[in-house]
Design an enzyme around this catalytic site. Sequence first.
Site, PDB file in Angstrom:
ATOM      1  N   HIS B  18       0.979  -1.113   0.010  1.00 44.33           N
ATOM      2  CA  HIS B  18       0.102   0.125   0.166  1.00 44.33           C
ATOM      3  C   HIS B  18       0.790   1.295  -0.060  1.00 44.33           C
ATOM      4  O   HIS B  18       0.626   2.374  -0.851  1.00 44.33           O
ATOM      5  CB  HIS B  18      -0.860   0.034   1.229  1.00 44.33           C
ATOM      6  N   LYS B  42     -16.855  -6.892   7.627  1.00 46.13           N
ATOM      7  CA  LYS B  42     -15.971  -7.582   8.586  1.00 46.13           C
ATOM      8  C   LYS B  42     -15.436  -6.623   9.452  1.00 46.13           C
ATOM      9  O   LYS B  42     -15.135  -5.612   9.429  1.00 46.13           O
ATOM     10  CB  LYS B  42     -14.737  -8.168   7.832  1.00 46.13           C
ATOM     11  N   ARG B  91      -2.513  -6.472  -8.136  1.00 48.44           N
ATOM     12  CA  ARG B  91      -1.539  -7.509  -7.848  1.00 48.44           C
ATOM     13  C   ARG B  91      -1.512  -8.649  -8.824  1.00 48.44           C
ATOM     14  O   ARG B  91      -0.652  -9.115  -9.208  1.00 48.44           O
ATOM     15  CB  ARG B  91      -1.811  -7.874  -6.514  1.00 48.44           C
ATOM     16  N   SER B 130      -3.262  -7.457   3.398  1.00 51.91           N
ATOM     17  CA  SER B 130      -3.559  -7.204   4.912  1.00 51.91           C
ATOM     18  C   SER B 130      -4.024  -8.630   5.500  1.00 51.91           C
ATOM     19  O   SER B 130      -3.545  -9.070   6.704  1.00 51.91           O
ATOM     20  CB  SER B 130      -4.416  -5.879   5.030  1.00 51.91           C
TER      21      SER B 130
END
Lengths: 163, 163, 163, 163, 163, 163
Positions: B18, B42, B91, B130
């Site tokens: 990030h 979440k 990614r 993460s």
Amino acid sequence: MTRTALYAGSFDPITRGHLDIIERASHMFDSITVGVLVNNSKVPLLTLDERMDIVQKVTSHLSNVEVECFGGLLADYVNQKKFSAVIRGLRATTDFEYEIQMAQMNDRLFTGDTETIFLMTNPEYSFISSSLVKEVASLGGDVQGLLPGYALDVITRKLRNRK
Amino acid sequence: MTRTALYAGSFDPITRGHLDIIERASHMFDSITVGVLVNNSKVPLLTLDERMDIVQKVTSHLSNVEVECFGGLLADYVNQKKFSAVIRGLRATTDFEYEIQMAQMNDRLFTGDTETIFLMTNPEYSFISSSLVKEVASLGGDVQGLLPGYALDVITRKLRNRK
Amino acid sequence: MTRTALYAGSFDPITRGHLDIIERASHMFDSITVGVLVNNSKVPLLTLDERMDIVQKVTSHLSNVEVECFGGLLADYVNQKKFSAVIRGLRATTDFEYEIQMAQMNDRLFTGDTETIFLMTNPEYSFISSSLVKEVASLGGDVQGLLPGYALDVITRKLRNRK
Amino acid sequence: MTRTALYAGSFDPITRGHLDIIERASHMFDSITVGVLVNNSKVPLLTLDERMDIVQKVTSHLSNVEVECFGGLLADYVNQKKFSAVIRGLRATTDFEYEIQMAQMNDRLFTGDTETIFLMTNPEYSFISSSLVKEVASLGGDVQGLLPGYALDVITRKLRNRK
Amino acid sequence: MTRTALYAGSFDPITRGHLDIIERASHMFDSITVGVLVNNSKVPLLTLDERMDIVQKVTSHLSNVEVECFGGLLADYVNQKKFSAVIRGLRATTDFEYEIQMAQMNDRLFTGDTETIFLMTNPEYSFISSSLVKEVASLGGDVQGLLPGYALDVITRKLRNRK
Amino acid sequence: MTRTALYAGSFDPITRGHLDIIERASHMFDSITVGVLVNNSKVPLLTLDERMDIVQKVTSHLSNVEVECFGGLLADYVNQKKFSAVIRGLRATTDFEYEIQMAQMNDRLFTGDTETIFLMTNPEYSFISSSLVKEVASLGGDVQGLLPGYALDVITRKLRNRK
């Protein structure tokens, strides 16, 4: 020099695709450890004992395959047992993306020379996953041919008792 | 004409990947707003305050980067603040499919000329997310080098207190 | 601080998809240079002059867009002109794999802070490529709507004269 | 039981990515044969002798690696030499699709228990291919760091003489 | 010979993308059955009656389309009704991987000659999914144009009453 | 109402994978036309007559399949013959990207209601392509099982005479 490899998973239950990978890997290494994952976050259909028992039964014809269970971080288990390689089966592109992430993370965590190696899943089994098999079986679908015979028996009995 | 860009996420916690995107984007825009998502479905590991504090600390060397939080629809936030661009890191293929869907949905919802732009994640960081970092750290794995130093300290302390 | 971007390609011919990317990028940068590639290995249908002429005509409504040609290594051109960014359109997964390779190679070759940034191709144009348009047009297929009007005129005339 | 593996390719020239795969594979097998392809359809930049010479030099620190050349069908070569495994590096999704096709075709052609196994390319090298390196080098771009030192010297000399 | 096809899903709610597939499929078969899934594991936003009512209303202009509901295994429903084909819309690569797995599993479970066939989603609708539409709508975003008019009315009312 | 479908290709030569698609499609349509492409840019191994002869022989057991040849734009041929559908086999992700582009281009060029529909290639045949089969056969590899018997005979004779 002895070369050992780990093939890890939940095996809830072991499928024909898994078994095919184990058989093929057994020719390349002095020993293969099938590592059954103890505490995965999802509640498994089969208990750890049932999963280990099935794996043991269906790999009993392979003299250099042994079955163990492990918990926690895969890399810790690998580092402790000093496996030469971790074996993974590749089925599809989406698998591939996930697997490359895990392989690269593990590469950082492995303290020795352990390598992650990939075998392509036999196309005949490329559509099988434990979760799809369980989903189909739980709805009464015929999953014969997708699971080793003994695994099919245990699953069938388990699902019948559940109702 | 002033050009501003938003880089939004949960940042639970912010990773080196990030931070790399933020640093690279900061050269292209007059200002970068790092938008920390308030209410994701979440339950995060870190509180909103902790997440914002970490982002602020690790971007403090970048004079044109500011940190805000926001809730609700990203497009509403974008439309209100009239960002020139929304920045996303790419990614992998699976990312790509998801991102193209979000970009096209947002394109309908943006009322101004805001564009979604993508930067390729540095290959060195392409396996970090993460959630993977948290999973590894919570099992005791070493995630040094994957998180900015301050983020690592906070996460380590948090996980230690949890036990 | 002035921010400039390069959008490079063969433009043999420029398509509506290309033009859409240029229009969207023009809002984000002080100036956009459309860089027409001189010596690509494949023999183009249109001469360099024709390709540049078409690009100039169809971007004439965009005041901050200029057209140039360049040969050799893209990175050399970028390093010499000190562009802030190189813009690429992304259409599909296969594109993505190629683009990530080029972006990472260029990242090594760029001597300044130039970043490669990606815009998602408008889904309406996502199936258009210059080569597919030429293939269809050369077999007499109707490519109206896929090319800017002036590009369509030139191509149609060129293909008619060829026979 | 001796386990041998083949790593085959044109190696025109061998890259750091290739070398990384060879080094990692050398820990897993008793011997690695690097098989340099004789008659590939495309005209190589380097002669067979040059390619073999480079591979030999840059793998000379690996005691269990030997270099050979072969022509014709890879499977015939494998069947004759009875390799335990064929090693392939995986870089990206597009690679993956091609590789799965070749692995499945070879699986039919292998007469013994030879398995195709895949190693993930180190992300640092994932954007390198021999052809991209040659393309960049031939346009005067700096490819230092992408090739082993000796390969870089040979390529640089070769390209200089060509002009 | 009469040829019938099934188009199955949760339709929570039916989108413009779904409707486009149904309209296109209706030209190819004597009849299309839209099969609304009864008991999917996730709790739907709309009741089964609401979902069936919407599908019926928005397909009422298509004389050879009928709406049914079904539970359990799709293959059981298909085998009982002897559909000639099961129709699926394809949006993206990730879809594709999942769909190929389901198609191959179903191929084992179909007792007759039923084939799974795929239609490419219109690019205009390729970023729409029921879940993304619901997520955006629930946060107050404008989803007009993504749902058939009647579906939009029901969803809007439902979400308003929820608050 | 009569429903007709086109399955087009070079069929140089027809493979078991192609034949599997034709057999499965023949259950869904009143008639299937196998369209053999006349003038593809690459020089085929087999003449048009040989390719058509093989297709005719190996589909002779399917009463509703006929073989034709065509040149020029597929869409022109489709528009003239008013096929209800064009059938394509899907093997892998890379196929998929190409196929979605062609389907969307053709959708613009089709003047009637013709739809492009996709069938998943049987996993058993998913690694076969005409070009890979020819490459392997020309190097002396055994391609039995990948081609229908008659196609294998013709190819084998052709390749023997070539030497």
